[in-house]
Design a protein around this motif. Structure first.
Motif, PDB file in Angstrom:
ATOM      1  N   SER A  18       0.836  -1.194   0.000  1.00 50.98           N
ATOM      2  CA  SER A  18       0.000   0.000   0.000  1.00 50.98           C
ATOM      3  C   SER A  18       0.869   1.241   0.000  1.00 50.98           C
ATOM      4  O   SER A  18       1.986   1.236   0.538  1.00 50.98           O
ATOM      5  N   VAL A  37      -4.490   7.457  -1.045  1.00 51.68           N
ATOM      6  CA  VAL A  37      -3.928   6.152  -0.670  1.00 51.68           C
ATOM      7  C   VAL A  37      -4.297   5.144  -1.746  1.00 51.68           C
ATOM      8  O   VAL A  37      -5.399   5.190  -2.310  1.00 51.68           O
ATOM      9  N   GLY A  91      -4.066   0.905  -2.640  1.00 46.36           N
ATOM     10  CA  GLY A  91      -3.790  -0.449  -2.176  1.00 46.36           C
ATOM     11  C   GLY A  91      -4.141  -1.471  -3.236  1.00 46.36           C
ATOM     12  O   GLY A  91      -4.936  -1.202  -4.140  1.00 46.36           O
ATOM     13  N   GLN A  92      -3.553  -2.647  -3.127  1.00 44.26           N
ATOM     14  CA  GLN A  92      -3.856  -3.724  -4.064  1.00 44.26           C
ATOM     15  C   GLN A  92      -5.185  -4.380  -3.719  1.00 44.26           C
ATOM     16  O   GLN A  92      -5.485  -4.613  -2.544  1.00 44.26           O
ATOM     17  N   ARG A 102      -9.665  -3.452   1.216  1.00 40.00           N
ATOM     18  CA  ARG A 102      -8.958  -3.124   2.450  1.00 40.00           C
ATOM     19  C   ARG A 102      -9.073  -1.629   2.746  1.00 40.00           C
ATOM     20  O   ARG A 102      -8.386  -1.119   3.618  1.00 40.00           O
ATOM     21  N   LEU A 103      -9.913  -0.954   1.975  1.00 40.53           N
ATOM     22  CA  LEU A 103     -10.089   0.492   2.102  1.00 40.53           C
ATOM     23  C   LEU A 103     -11.464   0.767   2.706  1.00 40.53           C
ATOM     24  O   LEU A 103     -12.490   0.400   2.122  1.00 40.53           O
ATOM     25  N   LEU A 133      -6.947   2.766   5.269  1.00 41.93           N
ATOM     26  CA  LEU A 133      -6.446   1.674   4.425  1.00 41.93           C
ATOM     27  C   LEU A 133      -5.664   0.722   5.320  1.00 41.93           C
ATOM     28  O   LEU A 133      -4.654   1.110   5.917  1.00 41.93           O
ATOM     29  N   THR A 189      -3.405  -2.589   5.843  1.00 40.48           N
ATOM     30  CA  THR A 189      -2.480  -3.487   5.161  1.00 40.48           C
ATOM     31  C   THR A 189      -2.094  -4.605   6.121  1.00 40.48           C
ATOM     32  O   THR A 189      -1.563  -4.330   7.196  1.00 40.48           O
ATOM     33  N   SER A 233       4.458   4.050   2.916  1.00 41.52           N
ATOM     34  CA  SER A 233       4.201   2.753   2.282  1.00 41.52           C
ATOM     35  C   SER A 233       4.125   1.686   3.363  1.00 41.52           C
ATOM     36  O   SER A 233       4.655   1.853   4.459  1.00 41.52           O
ATOM     37  N   LEU A 290       3.422   2.534  -6.397  1.00 35.70           N
ATOM     38  CA  LEU A 290       2.999   1.145  -6.238  1.00 35.70           C
ATOM     39  C   LEU A 290       3.458   0.307  -7.422  1.00 35.70           C
ATOM     40  O   LEU A 290       3.943  -0.822  -7.258  1.00 35.70           O
ATOM     41  N   ILE A 296      -6.385  -2.464  -8.272  1.00 41.40           N
ATOM     42  CA  ILE A 296      -6.072  -1.550  -7.170  1.00 41.40           C
ATOM     43  C   ILE A 296      -7.333  -0.824  -6.725  1.00 41.40           C
ATOM     44  O   ILE A 296      -8.341  -0.791  -7.434  1.00 41.40           O
TER      45      ILE A 296
END
Length: 276
Positions: free
Chosen positions: A54, A65, A67-68, A86-87, A97, A99, A186, A221, A234
């Motif tokens: 992230s 932000v 994230g994958q 995850r957000l 977010l 991780t 990150s 990222l 993402i």
């Protein structure tokens, strides 16, 4: 190695043997001989086991932000990836977010929502980003002091706008109970590679616009993962000073930013499409 000792991370330390001593890496409340809490270090490892990375970037008037969007079981071909996230929106103006372990991130977001609602009920205004970050960090730190609990395997990024200063804010909270404000941050499996990219790009404190902030985060990222990502892979959360409502970008919006980052690749795809 003597009987009653265990090896962890290349280190040997005494465990539960004939004398009945407690292994220092099995109890979060027990320090090792050199002053380390192994369970907290293991929690850090757990944040990377999910295999995701992230990135967060703070611009002049916004925070982003990225994230994958990746499932815990990537081999499940029947999974609806739009349900994987995850957000989390915490309030209308705060986002988080997470991780690491997905379930713990979701539980943290649920508790954060309850905490921000209680804050608003008591004080009559929205919880500022730094106050939420401090509460999450305090929660993590307390869990390192009781044998009945364990550290959470999650690194949380909090984004929002400080209403008093009218400035964007980005904070990270880790399993040890630290929280810091960042220009960029990150977390996850390839956080080192992303941090190296961001350090070079943010060295001269650039005044990033809203679009540049988003593209900086996505580029970091992609650099860390060493691949060109798709909009479906993402999730992007943003908040701006002129519109402090936390928002998750749609796939179409993400795709537009992807084209701006990789204009040459987008041009080649367009030519290939027209050739059919």
């Amino acid at each position: 190695m003597q009987v009653g000792e265990v090896s962890s991370g290349g280190r040997s330390h005494r465990g539960a043997g004939a004398s009945g001593t407690v292994s220092e890496d099995r109890r979060v409340t027990v320090f090792s001989a050199n002053g380390r809490l192994y369970q907290v270090e293991y929690a850090w490892n757990a944040t990377r086991l999910a295999g995701v990375t992230s990135v967060g970037v703070r611009g002049a008037d916004s925070v982003c932000v990225v994230g994958q969007r990746r499932a815990s079981e990537p081999k499940d071909k029947l999974l609806d990836m739009t349900s994987v996230s995850r957000l989390f929106p915490i309030t209308e103006r705060l986002g988080l977010l997470a991780t690491g372990i997905v379930g713990e991130g979701r539980a943290l977001a649920h508790e954060a929502r309850n905490q921000t609602a209680a804050f608003r009920f008591k004080w009559g205004y929205e919880m500022p980003p730094d106050v939420l970050a401090q509460w999450i960090a305090d929660r993590a730190q307390i869990w390192t002091q009781y044998g009945s609990k364990r550290p959470s395997g999650v690194v949380a990024m909090i984004l929002g706008i400080d209403d008093e200063k009218e400035t964007p804010q980005l904070f990270t909270c880790d399993p040890a109970g630290y929280f810091f404000g960042h220009k960029a941050a990150s977390a996850g499996q390839r956080d080192g590679e992303a941090a190296n990219f961001l350090e070079k790009k943010m060295k001269n404190n650039p005044s990033l616009t809203f679009q540049e902030t988003i593209e900086m985060a996505i580029s970091a990222l992609q650099f860390a993962l060493k691949e060109d990502l798709k909009a479906t892979e993402i999730e992007v959360g943003v908040v701006r000073t002129d519109d402090p409502t936390f928002r998750v970008l749609t796939e179409a919006e993400i795709d537009e930013h992807m084209k701006a980052i990789n204009p040459r690749k987008a041009e080649l795809k367009a030519k290939q499409f027209l050739s059919y």
